[in-house]
Design a protein around this motif. Structure first.
Motif, PDB file in Angstrom:
ATOM      1  N   MET A 213      41.880  46.744 -58.174  1.00 63.18           N
ATOM      2  CA  MET A 213      42.409  45.863 -57.141  1.00 63.18           C
ATOM      3  C   MET A 213      43.568  45.068 -57.726  1.00 63.18           C
ATOM      4  N   SER A 214      44.685  44.946 -56.974  1.00 60.41           N
ATOM      5  CA  SER A 214      45.842  44.228 -57.468  1.00 60.41           C
ATOM      6  C   SER A 214      46.295  43.205 -56.426  1.00 60.41           C
ATOM      7  N   GLY A 215      47.251  42.347 -56.839  1.00 62.62           N
ATOM      8  CA  GLY A 215      47.804  41.383 -55.887  1.00 62.62           C
ATOM      9  C   GLY A 215      46.898  40.185 -55.693  1.00 62.62           C
ATOM     10  N   ARG A 216      46.948  39.648 -54.473  1.00 67.44           N
ATOM     11  CA  ARG A 216      46.239  38.389 -54.182  1.00 67.44           C
ATOM     12  C   ARG A 216      44.734  38.506 -54.314  1.00 67.44           C
ATOM     13  N   GLY A 217      44.189  39.701 -54.042  1.00 70.03           N
ATOM     14  CA  GLY A 217      42.735  39.864 -54.053  1.00 70.03           C
ATOM     15  C   GLY A 217      42.154  40.052 -55.438  1.00 70.03           C
ATOM     16  N   ALA A 218      43.019  40.149 -56.470  1.00 68.35           N
ATOM     17  CA  ALA A 218      42.535  40.439 -57.822  1.00 68.35           C
ATOM     18  C   ALA A 218      41.586  39.352 -58.296  1.00 68.35           C
ATOM     19  N   GLY A 219      40.474  39.773 -58.858  1.00 70.53           N
ATOM     20  CA  GLY A 219      39.508  38.830 -59.418  1.00 70.53           C
ATOM     21  C   GLY A 219      38.444  38.386 -58.449  1.00 70.53           C
ATOM     22  N   TYR A 220      38.712  38.478 -57.137  1.00 69.81           N
ATOM     23  CA  TYR A 220      37.737  37.999 -56.166  1.00 69.81           C
ATOM     24  C   TYR A 220      36.619  39.025 -55.909  1.00 69.81           C
ATOM     25  N   ASP A 221      36.757  40.222 -56.490  1.00 70.70           N
ATOM     26  CA  ASP A 221      35.671  41.196 -56.357  1.00 70.70           C
ATOM     27  C   ASP A 221      34.690  41.095 -57.517  1.00 70.70           C
ATOM     28  N   ARG A 222      34.875  40.111 -58.386  1.00 66.98           N
ATOM     29  CA  ARG A 222      33.965  39.955 -59.534  1.00 66.98           C
ATOM     30  C   ARG A 222      32.656  39.277 -59.125  1.00 66.98           C
ATOM     31  N   HIS A 223      32.696  38.422 -58.112  1.00 63.56           N
ATOM     32  CA  HIS A 223      31.521  37.638 -57.743  1.00 63.56           C
ATOM     33  C   HIS A 223      31.145  37.886 -56.285  1.00 63.56           C
ATOM     34  N   ILE A 224      29.849  37.938 -56.022  1.00 61.13           N
ATOM     35  CA  ILE A 224      29.364  38.144 -54.662  1.00 61.13           C
ATOM     36  C   ILE A 224      29.660  36.926 -53.793  1.00 61.13           C
ATOM     37  N   THR A 225      29.558  35.739 -54.392  1.00 58.05           N
ATOM     38  CA  THR A 225      29.533  34.507 -53.580  1.00 58.05           C
ATOM     39  C   THR A 225      30.906  33.868 -53.379  1.00 58.05           C
ATOM     40  N   VAL A 226      31.967  34.465 -53.928  1.00 56.84           N
ATOM     41  CA  VAL A 226      33.295  33.853 -53.852  1.00 56.84           C
ATOM     42  C   VAL A 226      34.140  34.567 -52.801  1.00 56.84           C
ATOM     43  N   PHE A 227      34.632  33.804 -51.823  1.00 58.05           N
ATOM     44  CA  PHE A 227      35.528  34.366 -50.808  1.00 58.05           C
ATOM     45  C   PHE A 227      36.915  34.579 -51.398  1.00 58.05           C
ATOM     46  N   SER A 228      37.600  35.632 -50.971  1.00 58.82           N
ATOM     47  CA  SER A 228      39.009  35.821 -51.308  1.00 58.82           C
ATOM     48  C   SER A 228      39.838  34.915 -50.396  1.00 58.82           C
ATOM     49  N   PRO A 229      41.138  34.726 -50.711  1.00 54.75           N
ATOM     50  CA  PRO A 229      41.970  33.888 -49.829  1.00 54.75           C
ATOM     51  C   PRO A 229      42.048  34.413 -48.396  1.00 54.75           C
ATOM     52  N   GLU A 230      41.814  35.720 -48.206  1.00 55.51           N
ATOM     53  CA  GLU A 230      41.816  36.292 -46.847  1.00 55.51           C
ATOM     54  C   GLU A 230      40.475  36.104 -46.138  1.00 55.51           C
ATOM     55  N   GLY A 231      39.506  35.502 -46.829  1.00 56.55           N
ATOM     56  CA  GLY A 231      38.194  35.269 -46.216  1.00 56.55           C
ATOM     57  C   GLY A 231      37.275  36.460 -46.298  1.00 56.55           C
TER      58      GLY A 231
END
Length: 246
Positions: A1-19
């Motif tokens: 995963m690249s761009g704005r969503g990078a890193g937000y797929d590491r945790h179940i409980t954390v929303f990405s900036p897109e929600g």
């Protein structure tokens, strides 16, 4: 995963900036990537679940390979996705059904069991110590007051009743086909419901099934207990479909 969503797929409980919750989305992908298509159809006085029986190795005993499970005497399900996750969820659902029977003295209604399974799944999306189960449950049962029932529970913790639904590979194609076929007539009898389920699966996958390739579970008004059809029963239905098409 690249761009704005990078890193937000590491945790179940954390929303990405897109929600978005990426881990929950990946759980849905795991269901599609299992390579099996399942569907459920509700008729006038029955409900049916059907799936492919895939035996990955010739050395395996085919009788021990199954995606159909009885959750209580009158409720059964087909599980699509990761089989170890499926067995874990089935075991929990069986325990919930048994506990309800012990507490209240009567069998759990299908909608309450679907709700309980969905609630447990939803909790799995909140806690970092757990992961969502990569499995979808299509649940059928016969309710004394409401008649045949069909529900689907997904990894996000969402559940709802259906007239017909699908899960797994090519599930959208199967849904589109079911919508077309059920547009005119929802009041199907037992044979029509079974034949619709088999025909839809066969059309979507472009396969001619043998009895050993299918697993079918059914509940009816005459026999509200969850029953898995034998190979000879499935063969009789396949022969009837061939006769009707000629």
């Amino acid at each position: 995963m690249s761009g704005r969503g990078a890193g937000y797929d590491r945790h179940i409980t954390v929303f990405s900036p897109e929600g978005r919750l990426y881990q929950v989305e990946y759980a849905f992908k795991a269901i599609s990537n299992a390579g099996v298509t399942s569907l459920g159809v509700r008729g006038k006085d029955c409900a049916v679940v059907i799936t492919q029986r895939k035996v990955p190795d010739k050395l395996l005993d085919p009788k021990t390979v199954s995606s159909l499970f009885a959750l209580s005497p009158k409720i059964g399900c087909v599980m699509t996705g990761l089989i170890p996750d499926a067995r874990s969820q089935v075991q929990r659902a069986q325990m919930e059904a048994a506990e309800w029977r012990y507490k209240f003295g009567y069998d759990i209604p299908p909608d309450m069991l679907a709700k309980r399974v969905a609630n447990i799944n939803q909790v799995y999306t909140q806690q970092a110590a757990m992961r969502p189960l990569g499995v979808s449950m299509i649940l059928i049962g016969y309710d004394d007051e409401r008649g045949p029932q069909l529900f689907k529970c997904d990894p996000a913790g969402y559940f709802i009743g259906y007239k017909a639904t699908t899960a797994g590979a090519k599930h959208q194609e199967a849904l589109n086909l079911l919508e077309k076929k059920l547009k005119k007539n929802f009041d199907l009898n037992q044979n029509e419901t079974l034949e619709l389920a088999i025909n839809t699966l066969s059309s979507v996958l472009s396969l001619d099934f043998k009895p050993a390739d299918l697993e079918i579970g059914i509940v009816t008004k005459e026999n509200p207990r969850f029953v898995q059809l034998t190979e000879s029963d499935i063969e009789a239905h396949l022969n009837r479909i061939i006769e009707n098409s000629d």
